[in-house]
Design an enzyme around this catalytic site. Structure first.
Site, mmCIF file in Angstrom:
data_model
loop_
_atom_site.group_PDB
_atom_site.id
_atom_site.type_symbol
_atom_site.label_atom_id
_atom_site.label_comp_id
_atom_site.label_asym_id
_atom_site.label_seq_id
_atom_site.Cartn_x
_atom_site.Cartn_y
_atom_site.Cartn_z
ATOM 1 N N ASP A 36 0.817 -1.211 0.000
ATOM 2 C CA ASP A 36 0.000 0.000 0.000
ATOM 3 C C ASP A 36 0.857 1.269 0.000
ATOM 4 O OD1 ASP A 36 -2.494 1.309 0.161
ATOM 5 O OD2 ASP A 36 -3.231 -0.228 1.542
ATOM 6 N N ASP A 73 -10.673 1.493 -3.421
ATOM 7 C CA ASP A 73 -11.203 1.073 -2.118
ATOM 8 C C ASP A 73 -12.717 0.963 -2.170
ATOM 9 O OD1 ASP A 73 -8.899 0.710 -0.767
ATOM 10 O OD2 ASP A 73 -8.977 2.557 0.397
HETATM 11 C C1 GLA Z 1 -5.810 1.232 2.163
HETATM 12 C C2 GLA Z 1 -6.169 0.158 1.161
HETATM 13 C C3 GLA Z 1 -7.210 -0.763 1.733
HETATM 14 C C4 GLA Z 1 -6.689 -1.367 3.009
HETATM 15 C C5 GLA Z 1 -6.265 -0.276 3.971
HETATM 16 C C6 GLA Z 1 -5.572 -0.845 5.184
HETATM 17 O O1 GLA Z 1 -6.877 2.111 2.364
HETATM 18 O O2 GLA Z 1 -6.568 0.725 -0.041
HETATM 19 O O3 GLA Z 1 -7.551 -1.774 0.819
HETATM 20 O O4 GLA Z 1 -5.601 -2.209 2.716
HETATM 21 O O5 GLA Z 1 -5.382 0.659 3.372
HETATM 22 O O6 GLA Z 1 -5.226 0.118 6.088
#
Ligand code: GLA
Length: 691
Positions: A430, A494
């Site tokens: 990430d 997301d």
């Molecule tokens: C980001 C990612 C999510 C998840 C969160 C975890 O927002 O896009 O899919 O992995 O971090 O903190």
């Protein structure tokens, strides 16, 4: 492409549709040469690829820079070139400015043009590079721009507008690709749509700062350009050193936007390390939305039991497994398993999952650090920063300066240790914040930071040859044609709401083939939008990508579990076709619906989705065309029931849903009448060759 090398000036006379027989090159030159207008230079302009003031060019230049205020204006001469197959490598030199540029143009078999360059300081003093933009000529008939904008959970929304005089630019200054990144800057004719018309596209192959331009000068000359956006003083070349300029990827189509996609997808799929050339894309389940930070072995085991029953092939433990990471305010930087939540380490859960025939994946965010972490307490100087300021927090975190050898080794060492200890098939990596005030020892360091993450990924893969990496950045904020070379999957957004995903996936899929885009079945009540969707709609949305589940499936009822199981089997049966076929988006007349699909390369079958976004204007939805099949062949066409039933607003279904036989020609020109679906519902249509 047609180049001209004349009087030591290298020019691009033409870029566009393939021209098999050109005619006399001199005559072509004469045909394209402009008149001398009033109030202009006394001879027609030949600014060449460097677009220099010294050659009377008054638009946006290719190179901007200076040597302590000198050498601000250049005049590069073509000193040498070599030409082999579809690659041209040119050497350009400016004696007075003491600069050398090597630039290469490589046209791939799939019709993708890759351009790369290296600038070398041949002088005795530092040379500051302000900017280098790669430019290509645009045909006069390109009248519109299509590019993409977005924000968190709303990535890659299209904006289409006329090309007007001046520079139309899209800048990224956040140090990562960004939610707002235009994965391609596209110029096209006014009538270009998915299935027809011309389009010229340019994209950075880079994940740092960028700029994409379309320029129309007052004299009518049009160009498309892209380059790395540099902060002041970011690239200062010491004598004898070079700037490896991030490259660009150009693409031309005369078969509409789908033609562009076809070129991008074919090019990426031709890479030996393209994920589908390694193995089929495993059905994935990520526990993030099921448990968030509440990690607990028993809960994860129960999810694994349900996942195994469904037929999941890879399970991912997301954020929350490492030292002190009970929430998003602590822990980033300390990549060691936290015994508070995993008292047995990760070994026993991985074994439990592996014993069910499921691979294990793990989440990292290695470029980041929380102030509340052992790493930051030990090395507060390892963050990207300027002067003695600490940059503003963003999701409670700071950016680790991974071009600093100590920080780089720390991340590499800790991640490598976890990957070496456990059986981990894949990592989700990430990048949850932008880079503000991102300095390294007083100098902007976005370029070096970007180069460092490419290096780190390559090194992790060298040490763990089977490792797959998913590029995630608060969803789809690091999806680009640079990082695509070192990762195997993108977390597209997301936002797992199937309705929102329609647009996000449609346009991200312009450049990235579906097998690289994570598309998951979200919960019944979406966590981002709180919308409620039928499982059939979520399942249809998720099958058109690297499919997965982002839902606590232990909460699914019996009926839903049966559907999930059938859907998983369908995905496995069809992924070979879905991940190699030709992506088709139909220019459907009804703005309240999307119609799209994938046609097998051998035209033996196709899968299409008809998606009703909003209520239909008329009683009967417009006919759904299924183009791209063999016009002379006969196909069995029906609605696929394995994804569950949609909600419909009608008394009786159209009869074809149970199966009809039609030719490819009839399907392309007449199609089938969709049922009257309730909004936010979809059907999956299959066409299978029968003769
Ligand atoms: C980001 C990612 C999510 C998840 C969160 C975890 O927002 O896009 O899919 O992995 O971090 O903190």
């Amino acid at each position: 492409m047609v180049f001209e090398a004349h009087e030591q000036v290298l020019s691009i006379l033409y870029w566009g549709r393939d021209i098999e027989v050109l005619g006399d090159p001199g005559d072509l030159k004469s045909a394209v040469t402009k008149s001398v207008s009033n109030s202009s230079t006394d001879e027609p302009l030949t600014p060449g690829i460097m677009r220099e003031h010294s050659r009377s060019f008054l638009g946006h230049p290719t190179l901007s820079g200076h040597r302590g205020g000198k050498a601000w204006s250049t005049q590069f001469s073509l000193v040498d070139y070599s030409h082999q197959g579809n690659t041209l490598i040119a050497q350009l030199h400016d004696e007075a400015a003491a600069l050398h540029l090597e630039i290469s143009y490589h046209l791939t078999d799939e019709g993708i043009l890759k351009i790369n360059a290296i600038l070398t300081n041949k002088g005795e003093a530092d040379y500051s590079v302000d900017q280098f933009v790669y430019w290509l000529p645009l045909a006069d008939r390109a009248r519109e721009i299509l590019d993409f904008t977005g924000r968190w959970s709303h990535e890659r929304h299209p904006q289409r507008r006329p090309i007007v005089s001046g520079l139309s630019s899209r800048e990224i200054r956040e140090g990562r690709t960004g939610h707002d990144y235009t994965i391609a800057q596209i110029a096209m004719t006014s009538s270009t749509n998915f299935s027809g018309g011309e389009a010229w596209a340019l994209s950075m192959a880079w994940s740092g700062n960028s700029v994409h331009h379309v320029e129309r000068l007052a004299d009518g000359v049009q160009s498309i350009g892209a380059g790395e956006l540099l902060m002041p003083g970011e690239i200062i070349l010491a004598p004898g050193t070079s700037y490896q300029i991030p490259g660009v990827v150009a693409n031309y189509s005369d078969t509409g936007l789908d033609g562009l996609s076809h070129n991008y997808h074919s090019w990426l799929r031709a890479r030996p390390h393209h994920p589908t050339n390694v193995r089929p894309r495993p059905l994935t389940l990520n526990v993030w939305e099921a448990v968030y930070f509440a990690h607990d072995e028993e809960t994860i085991k129960k999810i694994a039991d349900a996942a195994a029953e469904i037929g999941v092939e890879r399970m991912v433990l997301d954020d929350g497994w490492f030292h002190d990471r009970r929430h998003d305010r602590a822990g980033l930087g300390d990549w060691v398993v936290d015994p508070a939540v995993w008292p047995n380490g990760l070994g026993s859960i991985i074994k439990y999952i592996n014993d069910k025939g499921i691979e294990f994946g793990l989440w990292f965010e290695g470029e980041m650090v929380n102030p509340d972490s052992d790493l930051y307490r030990a090395h507060p100087e390892w963050i990207l920063h300027e002067a003695d300021r600490v940059p503003p927090l963003w999701r409670n975190q700071l950016v680790l300066d991974i071009s600093h050898p100590g920080a780089y080794e720390h991340v590499l060492g800790q991640v490598d240790a976890v990957l070496s200890e456990y059986n981990i098939a894949y990592i989700k990596w990430d990048h949850n914040r932008g880079l503000n005030d991102a300095g390294h020892l007083g100098q902007a360091s976005i370029h070096n930071q970007t180069a460092a993450i490419y290096r780190l990924f390559a090194e992790l893969k060298r040490r763990h040859p089977k490792l797959e990496i998913e590029s995630c950045a608060s969803g789809g904020a690091r999806v680009d044609l640079g990082i695509v070379d070192v990762v195997d999957r993108f977390w597209t957004s997301d936002n797992n709401d199937a309705l929102e995903r329609q647009t996000i996936q449609r346009w991200t899929g312009i450049a990235i083939p579906p097998e690289m885009l994570g598309t998951h079945i979200g919960p019944t009540h979406g966590h981002q939008t709180a919308r409620t969707h039928e499982i059939s709609f979520r399942a249809i949305n998720a099958i058109f990508g690297h499919a997965g589940i982002e839902w606590n499936v232990t909460e699914a009822n019996d009926e839903e579990r049966v559907i999930l199981k059938k859907w998983a089997a369908l995905y496995k049966a069809k992924r070979g076709m879905l991940h190699s076929g030709r992506a088709v988006r139909v220019d459907h007349p009804d703005a309240n619906a999307f119609l799209y699909g994938v046609v097998a390369q051998d035209q033996s079958e196709a899968l299409f989705a008809y998606v009703q976004h909003r209520m239909n204007e008329s009683n009967f939805p417009a006919m759904a065309l299924i183009p791209g099949l063999d016009p002379r062949a006969t196909y069995e066409v029906k609605v696929v029931g394995d994804v569950g039933k949609p909600r419909a607003l009608q008394v009786k279904n159209p009869p074809w849903l149970k199966g009809v036989r039609l030719s490819g020609a009839a399907l392309a020109s007449i199609g089938v009448r969709p049922p009257i679906l309730a909004p936010e519902n979809a059907i999956l249509i299959s066409a299978t060759r029968v003769d």
